[in-house]
Design an enzyme around this catalytic site. Structure first.
Site, mmCIF file in Angstrom:
data_model
loop_
_atom_site.group_PDB
_atom_site.id
_atom_site.type_symbol
_atom_site.label_atom_id
_atom_site.label_comp_id
_atom_site.label_asym_id
_atom_site.label_seq_id
_atom_site.Cartn_x
_atom_site.Cartn_y
_atom_site.Cartn_z
ATOM 1 N N TYR A 19 -14.078 7.183 -8.337
ATOM 2 C CA TYR A 19 -13.386 6.392 -8.287
ATOM 3 C C TYR A 19 -12.411 5.947 -9.608
ATOM 4 C CZ TYR A 19 -11.423 5.768 -3.449
ATOM 5 O OH TYR A 19 -11.747 5.840 -2.176
ATOM 6 N N HIS A 51 -3.446 5.418 -3.515
ATOM 7 C CA HIS A 51 -3.696 4.314 -4.206
ATOM 8 C C HIS A 51 -2.497 4.082 -4.720
ATOM 9 C CE1 HIS A 51 -8.160 3.480 -2.708
ATOM 10 N NE2 HIS A 51 -7.468 3.794 -1.490
ATOM 11 N N ASN A 110 -10.136 0.203 -3.367
ATOM 12 C CA ASN A 110 -9.456 0.476 -2.453
ATOM 13 C C ASN A 110 -8.234 -0.622 -2.822
ATOM 14 O OD1 ASN A 110 -11.681 1.103 -2.005
ATOM 15 N ND2 ASN A 110 -11.136 2.889 -1.370
HETATM 16 C C1 LIG Z 1 -4.969 8.361 3.544
HETATM 17 C C2 LIG Z 1 -5.287 7.088 2.786
HETATM 18 C C3 LIG Z 1 -6.304 6.434 2.852
HETATM 19 C C4 LIG Z 1 -6.556 4.833 2.178
HETATM 20 N N1 LIG Z 1 -8.158 4.418 2.457
HETATM 21 C C5 LIG Z 1 -7.931 2.789 1.871
HETATM 22 C C6 LIG Z 1 -9.104 2.725 2.006
HETATM 23 O O1 LIG Z 1 -10.184 2.823 2.737
HETATM 24 N N2 LIG Z 1 -8.987 1.328 1.712
HETATM 25 C C7 LIG Z 1 -7.911 0.737 1.028
HETATM 26 O O2 LIG Z 1 -8.263 -1.330 0.967
HETATM 27 N N3 LIG Z 1 -6.771 1.073 0.867
HETATM 28 C C8 LIG Z 1 -6.569 2.517 1.034
HETATM 29 N N4 LIG Z 1 -5.157 2.658 0.920
HETATM 30 C C9 LIG Z 1 -4.622 2.575 0.009
HETATM 31 C C10 LIG Z 1 -3.838 1.466 1.815
HETATM 32 O O3 LIG Z 1 -4.026 1.867 2.698
HETATM 33 C C11 LIG Z 1 -2.816 1.266 0.686
HETATM 34 O O4 LIG Z 1 -2.349 0.527 -0.377
HETATM 35 C C12 LIG Z 1 -1.585 -0.081 1.346
HETATM 36 O O5 LIG Z 1 -1.871 0.449 2.289
HETATM 37 C C13 LIG Z 1 -0.444 -0.269 0.958
HETATM 38 O O6 LIG Z 1 0.679 -1.196 1.486
HETATM 39 P P1 LIG Z 1 2.091 -1.331 2.091
HETATM 40 O O7 LIG Z 1 2.707 -2.488 2.483
HETATM 41 O O8 LIG Z 1 2.482 -0.983 0.280
HETATM 42 O O9 LIG Z 1 2.285 0.525 2.425
HETATM 43 P P2 LIG Z 1 1.886 0.609 4.176
HETATM 44 O O10 LIG Z 1 0.797 0.397 4.348
HETATM 45 O O11 LIG Z 1 1.874 2.504 3.538
HETATM 46 O O12 LIG Z 1 3.288 0.204 4.327
HETATM 47 C C14 LIG Z 1 4.225 0.842 4.326
HETATM 48 C C15 LIG Z 1 5.368 0.970 6.094
HETATM 49 O O13 LIG Z 1 5.950 1.158 6.245
HETATM 50 C C16 LIG Z 1 6.986 1.685 6.645
HETATM 51 N N5 LIG Z 1 8.311 2.158 6.425
HETATM 52 C C17 LIG Z 1 8.491 3.242 5.785
HETATM 53 N N6 LIG Z 1 9.699 3.990 5.384
HETATM 54 C C18 LIG Z 1 10.145 3.026 6.039
HETATM 55 C C19 LIG Z 1 11.752 2.800 6.240
HETATM 56 N N7 LIG Z 1 12.153 3.176 5.976
HETATM 57 N N8 LIG Z 1 11.913 2.495 7.330
HETATM 58 C C20 LIG Z 1 11.158 1.007 7.611
HETATM 59 N N9 LIG Z 1 9.854 1.365 8.090
HETATM 60 C C21 LIG Z 1 9.413 2.429 6.631
HETATM 61 C C22 LIG Z 1 5.657 2.818 7.072
HETATM 62 O O14 LIG Z 1 5.877 3.789 8.056
HETATM 63 C C23 LIG Z 1 4.667 2.447 7.059
HETATM 64 O O15 LIG Z 1 4.718 1.447 8.448
HETATM 65 C C24 LIG Z 1 -5.458 4.238 2.087
HETATM 66 C C25 LIG Z 1 -3.745 4.537 1.313
HETATM 67 C C26 LIG Z 1 -4.536 6.446 2.336
HETATM 68 C C27 LIG Z 1 -2.638 6.832 2.426
#
Ligand SMILES: Cc1cc2nc3c(=O)[nH]c(=O)nc-3n(C[C@H](O)[C@H](O)[C@H](O)COP(=O)(O)OP(=O)(O)OC[C@H]3O[C@@H](n4cnc5c(N)ncnc54)[C@H](O)[C@@H]3O)c2cc1C
Ligand SMILES: *[C@@H]1O[C@H](CO)[C@@H](O)[C@H](O)[C@H]1NC(C)=O
Ligand SMILES: *[C@@H]1O[C@H](CO)[C@@H](O)[C@H](O)[C@H]1NC(C)=O
Ligand SMILES: *[C@@H]1O[C@H](CO)[C@@H](O)[C@H](O)[C@H]1NC(C)=O
Ligand SMILES: *[C@@H]1O[C@H](CO)[C@@H](O)[C@H](O)[C@H]1NC(C)=O
Ligand SMILES: *[C@@H]1O[C@H](CO)[C@@H](O)[C@H](O)[C@H]1NC(C)=O
Ligand SMILES: *[C@@H]1O[C@H](CO)[C@@H](O)[C@H](O)[C@H]1NC(C)=O
Ligand SMILES: *[C@@H]1O[C@H](CO)[C@@H](O)[C@H](O)[C@H]1NC(C)=O
Ligand SMILES: *[C@@H]1O[C@H](CO)[C@@H](O)[C@H](O)[C@H]1NC(C)=O
Ligand SMILES: *[C@@H]1O[C@H](CO)[C@@H](O)[C@H](O)[C@H]1NC(C)=O
Length: 766
Positions: free
Chosen positions: A608, A682, A726
């Protein structure tokens, strides 16, 4: 991060041999060069004129009754033209798509390309469908397809058997290609025929192709019923992922009433999740750490968002429930360029609050042992020999140069940890906290700068307005690929994006255009690119087969019940970090390596490019309501390219030493190693935080959206820089910090529910 995106998953070009055979379809009489996948029976046939130019006749056939079959007209990371078809009742629906390397390909925006059905060769029965078509304008010169002069072509295919949400809509969202995907070769010279003109005449006039509405949520029915909830809240939080769960719990701790809206379903077994394992019915596929690398092949794949520009979790816990569990604590340098109030000196205390609940570990197993250590053994020795040294990435997060560690992961007691396990139960024990699943936040309801409530979609044709109490606030936490949609839908963002919503098919009520707030939402998209490097081991190591994880034996099932064994570990076996500090622009850029062993003689390093990278892209919205990457955020600065090439050069030099235990193909160059890359998943920066409302940021340093009284964003969207590792740990740390800022600004003035509806409309927020 482990999962490949839609198109890169198809990227297997140079190894493919043309394996097509001549086949005459008895229904249409057309002779094709046809390739059939031995496992799924997906097949594709092609017929060409004697001098190919722009058109061909194709036939897609697949043994599916739900889902779709897709054909990519080239295999590469760059945009590929896709032809997607699926059965819908007794007809076949087809759609031209444009893959940009992301999960849900957008509808092709090019009127020179059309599909016409050849009815005699098109059929649907109880087990399969066949679609025969004339594809006009389909051989292009922009590299999105094979070329007219090619003698063979490398194409890609993908198959899903999961029912589409809107199978009648040709522009509807596609789901994950759970049933298979790959690349194949086809002999184009043998596909040429002098009978082509006769066959071409079989195509019907009425184009079966798609209205150009863009992919996304599909058709919104006209008869939507909107009700108004009789319950009001101090805080409404949109999205129960990494940030939303933490902020909602901290706000509820203050005694305020909090509604946490989540569009997805329950995930972990403890949260009510139902996707249990067939070998243990008290854990779901999200609980079991080793499943982190195999979720996209699990029985239930409905946890992925289908209307985001790239992969994201649309389930309780968000991407923390579906990710690979890497838990890389941010270091002080990760915050060195954040705005006032967000330096490590003040953020560190917020980080400590997180680590009390979610500590992360390099030793996930209850017996203290680590299993399946072949890749660790060979790589740790090899890195030692190249000047790296071992650290514990949980205990020593500051060390990120020339070091390696056992993987730091978010696992406790042998199960996936994180906010669903570590925060949600605490919130649910508080009297004024409510979680509402299966509820998608569409927009905030605004009166000028004041947010009065939210509009939520609770079903295909049902919506609800939920109002705030006096002095209440809405907090967006839908993730960096979804929060921008809520902002656009609320009249906040670049005018062009709001106009797309206004002209689109999602039936969103926007504020009057005089109340639109022009902010750079979506305009600072960043992500870590991942490059894959494969090394051969001189001596064979022992590596487990994928079935050891997906269909475990009783020994491992029993170990898992005790919180140990390979099933209690995530998929990574070693992580290393280093940096490249001498690029021409003087910016130090960090590198993370995430390693495992896919075969007994192979070590795979996911490289990465991380903190310090300077490339940015943009995120927009389609008229059907899907977010879309309009400029890719990868390797578009000279410094980023220089840094990753410098690291790859180093890696090749290590593997080229005569005494190296790991070797690399002798013709490998740094350039060849960076030719292909996938998303790190990410994403950050789509609602950037900044110190002044000068057109470069979306939220202030209290995380409040500029120009609003009471709208906050707390998820990855606000991060102004990518971290060294990550993203989930830094997203959680920043969410802890944001909750303090919000409580300091608003918490002291929130009131209990007021019966006086007029008072609720007061503008004097604070
Ligand atoms: C496949 C994958 C693998 C990854 N692997 C890693 C890893 O190993 N380690 C690591 O540190 N990071 C990893 N990441 C990144 C990490 O998971 C994210 O950076 C982190 O979860 C982001 O947090 P967030 O709160 O911004 O969004 P999210 O955790 O994505 O949460 C957003 C939430 O909002 C909800 N939502 C969206 N739109 C709406 C709406 N309109 N109304 C109501 N609810 C809604 C979604 O359903 C979700 O529950 C990975 C990401 C992915 C996709
Ligand atoms: C269904 O159609 C497929 C082709 O689309 C064909 O191969 C198969 O034999 C048909 N099955 C039946 C039962 O007719
Ligand atoms: C909405 O309209 C669709 C058809 O367009 C119909 O099937 C559905 O029953 C209607 N729903 C309501 C609640 O009236
Ligand atoms: C809201 O309405 C529901 C019925 O729709 C009722 O059960 C509930 O008690 C009402 N709540 C309040 C706070 O009035
Ligand atoms: C909007 O706010 C103004 C005060 O700024 C108020 O007079 C007006 O009634 C509000 N409108 C609605 C629809 O609540
Ligand atoms: C939306 O429609 C308006 C007219 O109604 C037009 O001026 C504008 O260009 C359209 N915008 C987009 C993005 O299509
Ligand atoms: C299932 O896993 C849990 C660990 O969370 C364990 O307590 C339980 O004993 C296991 N059940 C079986 C049947 O193995
Ligand atoms: C950076 O350092 C590496 C190794 O130390 C060296 O090979 C490379 O040429 C240097 N690059 C620049 C631009 O100085
Ligand atoms: C490695 O070899 C062992 C022993 O032959 C075998 O059981 C295992 O499946 C092999 N691993 C892989 C990934 O093929
Ligand atoms: C290296 O050689 C192999 C075998 O000839 C070939 O398949 C591969 O494409 C080459 N790789 C590069 C980067 O040239």
């Amino acid at each position: 991060m482990f999962f490949k995106s839609f198109v890169s998953a198809l990227a297997l070009p140079s190894l493919i041999q043309a394996a097509s055979v001549a086949y005459t379809d008895s229904a249409s009489g057309i002779t094709f060069q046809k390739w059939t996948d031995a496992t799924t029976s997906f097949s594709f046939g092609i017929a060409l004129p004697a001098s190919p130019s722009t058109d061909f006749i194709g036939q897609i056939s697949a043994p599916i009754t739900d889902g779709y079959a897709a054909l990519a007209l080239r295999t590469s990371m760059a945009s590929s033209l896709l032809i997607v078809a699926w059965p819908n009742g007794e007809t076949v629906v087809s759609s031209l798509r444009e893959a940009t390397g992301y999960t849900n390909p957008d509808v092709l925006d090019d009127s020179t390309v059309t599909l016409k059905t050849i009815e005699t060769g098109t059929s649907v029965n109880s087990t399969a469908f066949t679609y025969t078509f004339l594809c006009s304008g389909c051989i292009k010169t922009d590299d999105s397809t094979f070329a007219a002069s090619d003698t063979t072509a490398s194409l890609g295919w993908a198959l899903s058997t999961t029912a589409l949400d809107t199978p009648a809509s040709a522009s509807g969202a596609l789901n994950y290609h759970s049933a298979g995907f790959g690349g194949f070769g086809i002999d184009l010279t043998s596909a040429q025929s002098s009978s082509y003109a006769t066959w071409e005449a079989l195509a019907s006039d009425d184009s079966s192709t798609t209205p150009d509405t863009g992919s996304g949520s599909g058709t919104v029915p006209a008869n939507i019923t909107t009700t108004i909830s009789n319950v009001t809240y101090d805080y409404i939080v949109g999205g129960a992922g990494a940030a939303g769960l933490i902020v909602a719990e901290r706000l509820a701790e203050s005694g305020a009433s909090v509604l946490l809206l989540e569009r997805g379903k329950a995930s972990l077994y403890s949260s009510g999740g139902e996707a249990t394992m067939d070998w243990n019915n008290t854990v779901t596929q999200y609980d079991v750490p080793s499943m982190g690398y195999y979720l996209s092949t699990a029985s239930d794949t409905t946890e992925y968002c289908t209307d985001t520009a790239s992969q994201a979790g649309c389930i309780l816990g968000g991407s923390t429930s579906i990710n690979a569990m890497m838990f890389v604590k941010p270091n002080s340098n990760d915050f060195s360029k954040w705005p006032t109030g967000w330096g490590w000196d003040t953020v560190e205390a917020s980080a400590e609050r997180l680590y009390k609940r979610t500590p992360g570990t390099t030793s996930p197993n209850t017996d203290g042992k680590l299993y399946d250590q072949g890749a660790w053994d060979v790589l740790s020795t090899w890195l030692d020999g190249n000047g790296f040294s071992e650290v514990d990435a949980i205990a020593e997060p500051e060390k990120k140069r020339k070091i390696y560690s056992h993987p730091p992961i978010m696992v406790s007691n042998g199960l996936r940890a994180g906010p669903v396990r570590d925060y949600l139960p605490l919130a649910q024990a508080l009297p004024k906290f409510s979680l509402q699943l299966n509820s998608k936040l569409l927009r905030v309801v605004r009166n000028g700068s004041s947010i009065t409530g939210v509009e939520v979609s609770t079903g295909a044709a049902t919506r609800q307005i939920i109002n705030l109490n006096t002095n209440g606030a809405v907090i967006l936490a839908s993730g960096a690929l979804s929060t921008p949609r809520v902002l656009f839908n609320s009249g906040i963002g670049p005018t062009a994006q709001i106009q797309t919503v206004s002209n689109g098919s999602t039936q969103i009520t926007l504020p009057a255009s005089a109340d639109w707030i022009n902010l750079p939402v979506g305009e600072h998209l960043q992500d870590h690119p991942i490059f894959t490097v494969t090394l051969q081991t001189k001596e064979s190591l022992t590596s487990l087969a994928s079935t050891d994880f997906t269909a475990p034996d009783q020994t491992n099932i029993d170990l898992f019940a005790k919180g140990t064994g390979v099933l209690a570990q995530s998929g990574q076996r070693l992580n290393f970090w280093t940096s490249i500090a001498n690029t021409t622009d003087g910016v130090e850029r960090f590198i993370q390596g995430t390693c495992n062993s896919p075969a007994n003689d192979t070590v795979r390093i996911k490289v990465y490019l991380t903190h310090g990278l300077t490339s940015t892209g943009t995120l927009g919205i389609t008229s059907a309501g899907a977010t879309k990457i309009t400029k890719e955020p990868y390797l578009n600065t000279a410094g980023d390219k220089e840094a990753i090439l410098a690291f790859m050069t180093q890696l090749i030099s290590y593997a080229s030493k005569s005494d190296s235990t790991l070797t690399i193909a002798s013709n490998t160059t740094a350039e060849s190693l960076i030719a292909e890359y996938v998303t790190g998943s990410h994403f950050v920066g789509t609602a950037l935080m900044g110190t002044s409302n000068d057109g470069t940021s979306v939220v202030d340093t209290d995380t409040k959206v500029w120009g609003t009284d009471n709208l906050y964003v707390v998820d990855a969207s606000i991060h102004p820089h990518l971290p060294t590792g990550n993203t989930q740990a830094i997203v959680m740390v920043a969410a802890e910090h944001a909750s303090k800022k919000i409580l300091a600004k608003a918490g002291s003035t929130t009131t209990t529910p007021s019966k006086c509806r007029a008072a609720r409309r007061r503008r004097s927020y604070l």
